[in-house]
Design a protein around this motif. Structure first.
Motif, PDB file in Angstrom:
ATOM      1  N   GLN A  94     102.899  -0.008  31.677  1.00 37.57           N
ATOM      2  CA  GLN A  94     102.020  -0.497  32.836  1.00 37.57           C
ATOM      3  C   GLN A  94     102.869   0.026  34.012  1.00 37.57           C
ATOM      4  OE1 GLN A  94     102.583  -4.897  33.561  1.00 37.57           O
ATOM      5  NE2 GLN A  94     100.034  -4.687  33.567  1.00 37.57           N
ATOM      6  N   GLU A 119      95.897  -8.373  26.759  1.00 31.62           N
ATOM      7  CA  GLU A 119      94.916  -8.766  27.914  1.00 31.62           C
ATOM      8  C   GLU A 119      95.867  -8.659  29.136  1.00 31.62           C
ATOM      9  OE1 GLU A 119      93.655 -12.770  28.034  1.00 31.62           O
ATOM     10  OE2 GLU A 119      92.682 -12.819  26.100  1.00 31.62           O
ATOM     11  N   ASN A 120      95.216  -7.962  30.289  1.00 27.32           N
ATOM     12  CA  ASN A 120      95.693  -8.121  31.689  1.00 27.32           C
ATOM     13  C   ASN A 120      96.495  -6.753  31.574  1.00 27.32           C
ATOM     14  OD1 ASN A 120      94.771 -10.531  31.937  1.00 27.32           O
ATOM     15  ND2 ASN A 120      96.490 -11.343  31.476  1.00 27.32           N
ATOM     16  N   ASP A 123      95.323  -4.694  34.574  1.00 31.20           N
ATOM     17  CA  ASP A 123      95.033  -5.390  36.062  1.00 31.20           C
ATOM     18  C   ASP A 123      95.607  -4.581  37.230  1.00 31.20           C
ATOM     19  OD1 ASP A 123      93.235  -6.889  34.405  1.00 31.20           O
ATOM     20  OD2 ASP A 123      94.474  -8.854  35.016  1.00 31.20           O
ATOM     21  N   GLU A 124      96.965  -4.289  36.937  1.00 35.73           N
ATOM     22  CA  GLU A 124      97.664  -3.671  38.168  1.00 35.73           C
ATOM     23  C   GLU A 124      96.959  -2.352  38.574  1.00 35.73           C
ATOM     24  OE1 GLU A 124     101.769  -4.209  38.660  1.00 35.73           O
ATOM     25  OE2 GLU A 124     102.003  -5.780  37.190  1.00 35.73           O
ATOM     26  N   GLU A 127      93.814  -2.602  40.546  1.00 37.05           N
ATOM     27  CA  GLU A 127      94.307  -3.104  41.877  1.00 37.05           C
ATOM     28  C   GLU A 127      94.602  -2.039  42.621  1.00 37.05           C
ATOM     29  OE1 GLU A 127      94.414  -5.652  43.810  1.00 37.05           O
ATOM     30  OE2 GLU A 127      94.298  -7.469  42.502  1.00 37.05           O
ATOM     31  N   SER A 143      88.368  -3.683  28.031  1.00 34.08           N
ATOM     32  CA  SER A 143      89.875  -4.023  28.784  1.00 34.08           C
ATOM     33  C   SER A 143      89.969  -4.150  30.032  1.00 34.08           C
ATOM     34  CB  SER A 143      90.629  -2.698  28.202  1.00 34.08           C
ATOM     35  OG  SER A 143      90.231  -1.587  28.890  1.00 34.08           O
ATOM     36  N   CYS A 144      88.804  -3.757  30.617  1.00 34.73           N
ATOM     37  CA  CYS A 144      89.032  -4.007  32.158  1.00 34.73           C
ATOM     38  C   CYS A 144      87.814  -5.123  32.656  1.00 34.73           C
ATOM     39  CB  CYS A 144      88.693  -2.909  33.149  1.00 34.73           C
ATOM     40  SG  CYS A 144      89.926  -1.588  32.713  1.00 34.73           S
ATOM     41  N   GLU A 147      88.929 -11.765  32.146  1.00 36.18           N
ATOM     42  CA  GLU A 147      88.710 -12.853  33.202  1.00 36.18           C
ATOM     43  C   GLU A 147      89.533 -12.540  34.334  1.00 36.18           C
ATOM     44  OE1 GLU A 147      89.247 -17.808  33.589  1.00 36.18           O
ATOM     45  OE2 GLU A 147      89.784 -16.853  31.616  1.00 36.18           O
ATOM     46  N   THR A 148      90.743 -11.933  34.281  1.00 31.45           N
ATOM     47  CA  THR A 148      91.259 -11.501  35.444  1.00 31.45           C
ATOM     48  C   THR A 148      91.127  -9.923  35.938  1.00 31.45           C
ATOM     49  OG1 THR A 148      93.171 -10.722  34.109  1.00 31.45           O
ATOM     50  CG2 THR A 148      93.456 -12.941  35.019  1.00 31.45           C
ATOM     51  N   GLY A 149      90.714  -9.092  34.977  1.00 32.26           N
ATOM     52  CA  GLY A 149      90.412  -7.776  35.317  1.00 32.26           C
ATOM     53  C   GLY A 149      89.106  -7.525  35.980  1.00 32.26           C
TER      54      GLY A 149
END
Length: 450
Positions: A94, A119-120, A123-124, A127, A143-144, A147-149
């Protein structure tokens, strides 16, 4: 040996070695000009695709590309493979990806399509993509879209192409507002399992796609033929479509369409094949089709299989003889008479792919020399009564305009212009880097050189 070529020309020539990373790495050592040109090819596309079994060097390439003198060359980042717990615990995946995206200031294509992931994980990375104003193409899978992505993904702007593989409700709920901000979007591809895409979703996004010229749509059993083609009819700029056929669909008219790719399930039932052919006829009715492709995983590999596609090809040729450039029937069998009528009518045909029997191959070999624009052919011969050697293929290519010819498992590629400028320049480069051990490699245009 001193080699002096304009940087752009050298970059163009070394692009023929883009799949040979060892050769490009050696070209970097020749001189400053070679270093720039070879680095721009070597690092133009960075791939991170870890195998299922953990290895210790998966981040070497992306770390090297993130160095300041290499990062400016990166245009595409492609992520796939298996991000298992063992790999993530042994490598700073990551952090390395985030640092890489920060460094790649000229990034225009990002593909995140892993097979396995926690999961997640990305996400970064998403961003950081918000700050890459050069970004024009994004291809992602589930994968993207978690819920957060999903909320981060839907904030990316400036895109010209968006590919969502297996779009879920989380991203589809945000898609309308996202599309209102993507005023440069020209391609939208909703692929694979599109079960979450309902007729309501199509009705909502249709007014937001007036500038889209290419669209793909996967499999959704809740979308009927009327829903799908009513949606497509609302896209005034649509020129290319890739659709998943299933037997519930029946009718269409897309008068601006130039390219159609149809994915369909294997079948040996003649009635189902007739329905597929009828569906294709209606889909392309009245459209100036230049490219038609049928994609299927399995075919009846027999010379005695019914020629169910003969009528379709004859009808298609009669309506699109002037515009047709590419016809790809995959492994579907057509007869010698259809090959003859196709070549008679379609003088502009440049690419051809189909299955044939012995009479079909003999007709192809007889007619190919007269097809002055036919440069690529892929043939499957379903007939034990004929054997084609590499010498046969070479002779056929020498007597015609063919540059690439594939017959079953035999593949041949030739260059008819052995004294062309590009070939001569490549020979100069080969001599220049010969001391580094890459002389004698296969030339991408003209084959091995002495």
């Amino acid at each position: 040996m001193d080699v002096s070529l304009p940087n752009d020309v050298l970059r163009f020539l070394l692009d023929f070695l883009k799949e040979d990373h060892v050769a490009l790495s050696r070209c970097i050592l020749v001189n400053r000009e070679f270093n720039w040109a070879a680095s721009s090819v070597l690092y133009s596309q960075v791939v991170l695709c870890p195998p299922y079994v953990p290895t210790f060097d998966i981040l070497d390439r992306i770390s090297s590309a993130s160095q300041p003198h290499n990062a400016a060359h990166v245009r595409a980042l492609r992520i796939g493979g298996y991000f298992t717990s063992d790999i993530l615990s042994s490598s700073p995946v990551q952090a390395t990806l985030v640092a890489a995206v920060k460094a790649f200031n000229h990034l225009h294509t990002v593909e995140i399509l892993p097979e396995m992931y926690p999961e997640n994980l990305f996400d970064e990375v998403l961003e950081q993509l918000l700050h890459r104003h050069s970004l024009t193409t994004v291809r992602v899978n589930a994968s993207c879209m978690l819920e957060t992505g999903a909320p981060i993904l839907a904030r990316i702007h400036g895109l010209e192409r968006l590919d969502l593989q297996c779009p879920n409700r989380l991203i589809l709920n945000r898609l309308p507002s996202w599309l209102t901000r993507l005023n440069r979007l020209r391609e939208l591809h909703l692929t694979s399992n599109c079960g979450s895409v309902t007729p309501g979703v199509l009705r909502t996004i249709a007014p937001l796609l007036t500038n889209v010229s290419a669209l793909s749509f996967g499999l959704s059993y809740s979308v009927t033929d009327d829903d799908l083609f009513g949606f497509l009819a609302q896209l005034p700029c649509l020129q290319s479509a890739q659709l998943q056929h299933y037997l519930a669909q029946r009718d269409s008219q897309m008068r601006r369409l130039r390219s159609l790719t149809v994915h369909h399930s294997p079948t040996d039932d003649s009635d189902n094949i007739e329905r597929l052919c009828a569906w294709v006829r209606r889909a392309i009715y009245g459209a100036p089709i230049e490219r038609l492709q049928l994609c299927c995983d399995e075919f009846d590999e027999s010379a005695f299989a019914p020629r169910c596609f003969d009528a379709l090809v004859n009808d298609f040729v009669s309506a699109n003889a002037v515009t047709l450039h590419m016809l790809d029937l995959g492994g579907w069998l057509i007869s010698a008479s259809v090959v003859s009528s196709l070549f008679d009518a379609c003088a502009a045909l440049a690419e051809f792919s189909a299955a044939i029997d012995k009479p079909g191959y003999l007709e192809f070999a007889r007619r190919a020399p007269a097809m002055t624009r036919l440069h690529t052919a892929v043939l499957r011969i379903y007939d034990v009564g004929i054997s084609v050697s590499i010498e046969d293929a070479t002779q056929l290519m020498r007597s015609s305009a063919l540059r690439r010819l594939t017959i079953n498992d035999l593949k041949a590629e030739v260059c008819h212009c052995r004294d062309c400028v590009i070939h001569s320049l490549i020979r100069v480069i080969r001599r220049a880097v010969g001391c580094l051990g890459i002389a004698g490699r296969r030339c991408a245009l003209c084959g091995p050189q002495s």
